[in-house]
Design a protein around this motif. Structure first.
Motif, PDB file in Angstrom:
ATOM      1  N   LYS A   1       0.834  -1.207   0.000  1.00 43.40           N
ATOM      2  CA  LYS A   1       0.000   0.000   0.000  1.00 43.40           C
ATOM      3  C   LYS A   1       0.868   1.257   0.000  1.00 43.40           C
ATOM      4  O   LYS A   1       0.556   2.232  -0.683  1.00 43.40           O
TER       5      LYS A   1
ATOM      6  N   ILE B   1       0.682   4.143  -2.847  1.00 43.71           N
ATOM      7  CA  ILE B   1       0.537   5.560  -2.500  1.00 43.71           C
ATOM      8  C   ILE B   1       1.646   6.366  -3.157  1.00 43.71           C
ATOM      9  O   ILE B   1       1.409   7.400  -3.780  1.00 43.71           O
TER      10      ILE B   1
ATOM     11  N   PHE C   1      -6.022   9.476   1.372  1.00 39.28           N
ATOM     12  CA  PHE C   1      -6.034   8.041   1.561  1.00 39.28           C
ATOM     13  C   PHE C   1      -6.685   7.704   2.894  1.00 39.28           C
ATOM     14  O   PHE C   1      -6.407   8.353   3.911  1.00 39.28           O
TER      15      PHE C   1
END
Length: 159
Positions: free
Chosen positions: A109, A113, A125
């Motif tokens: 993740k 990002i 986010f």
């Protein structure tokens, strides 16, 4: 992931003595060497109970507040600006006894990002975690929206 210096880990461990944490009885119990994981706990004491004798909601939120932002600041590095934008907590059941919360963001993740910010320059986010009681039942659910953008090239943009 890179290992963070003991000085930086110690500085974050000192949050245990930050007055809002100290006053609420909040303790950071685990910190990963690369600051990618935190575990926090709070025991029910006379000074953090609300009127009906359970954990004060503000203390539950305070217990969870900074950790997703800290993880992102360390994992993304100084080329990125990271700010808490929105936070909310849904209280599921009364918090009694010791409550704990864990915070981590998978490396995949973090990489997604980073790629999105490299492309779009900024983004928001959503991250969630649960506050659990001693029976591992959910006391509250935290949602945090974190704003991230790439630092600009001009000095004025880096403030």
């Amino acid at each position: 992931m890179k290992q963070i210096s003991w000085k930086k880990r110690f500085k974050i461990w000192l949050y245990n003595f930050y007055p809002p944490y100290l006053g609420a009885g909040i303790r950071i119990t685990q910190i990963a060497t690369d600051l990618s994981f935190f575990q926090v706990e709070m025991k029910l004491k006379f000074y953090n109970k609300n009127y009906v004798g359970v954990h004060f909601g503000g203390s539950l939120y305070s217990m969870c507040d900074p950790f997703f932002m800290l993880i992102l600041l360390e994992q993304l590095g100084s080329d990125f600006i990271v700010w808490d934008k929105v936070g909310s907590m849904n209280f599921v059941k009364p918090g009694k006894g010791k409550v704990t919360a864990t915070f981590s963001i998978p490396e995949e993740k973090i990489q997604k990002i980073r790629e999105e910010i490299e492309t779009k320059r900024k983004g928001e986010f959503l991250f969630t975690t649960n506050v659990l009681d001693e029976e591992n039942e959910i006391v509250a659910t935290l949602e945090k929206t974190i704003y991230i953008r790439k630092r600009g090239r001009l000095p004025i943009q880096n403030v």
